[in-house]
Design a protein around this motif. Structure first.
Motif: not given
Length: 159
Positions: A26, A29-34, A147, A149-151, A153
């Motif tokens: 979860y 998922e909240a972080s936008g990961l697959p 995919y 991820n540019r955020d 973490l």
């Protein structure tokens, strides 16, 4: 068994054996990961059932996918898919390193197709013999969305 499983499947398999039903991450998922790409293989191990990957593409990379017994490699540069070892290595045919031997390099720009159950060392390219399978796997690979991820973490350690 000759069923296809992926090393990531051990996570779901061991969780299932331990009685864990919800393996969803979860926080990821909240972080936008697959989502997790792990499927329980308990039925394969204990009752000989088909793999949880049966009739589903198993993406090995952005240029390689397995579907049932077929593996597609779609790569422009010369590749040496499995090194082509013999039952005993080195042997009379291994005067050169398998990696360096020009006879083992394949041009997979248009796609190299192998039946990894019948030909586990990937000697026979079936692309010309199985055009429908080749086309389907090229479509599957083309539908793979990369995919990135540019955020940033932030990790917090709970103590």
């Amino acid at each position: 068994t000759s069923e296809i499983v992926h090393m990531a499947d051990w996570y779901a398999t061991i969780a299932s054996l331990a009685g864990v039903e919800d393996i969803k991450d979860y926080r990821a998922e909240a972080s936008g990961l697959p989502p997790l790409d792990s499927r329980s293989q308990v039925p394969v191990l204990f009752s000989g059932s088909p793999s949880a990957w049966a009739d589903s593409p198993l993406f090995l990379s952005s240029s390689s996918v397995i579907l049932n017994s077929y593996k597609l490699i779609l790569q422009g540069s010369a590749v040496s898919p499995a090194g082509h070892p013999g039952p005993v290595y080195p042997n009379a045919s291994s005067h050169l390193s398998p990696v360096d031997s020009p006879s083992l390099s394949l041009d997979c720009g248009g796609g190299c197709l192998f039946n990894v159950v019948d030909d586990p060392t990937e000697h026979r390219d079936l692309a010309a013999d199985e055009p429908e399978v080749l086309e389907r796997l090229v479509r599957e690979l083309g539908g793979l969305e990369p995919y990135e991820n540019r955020d940033e973490l932030e990790m917090e350690c709970e103590g």
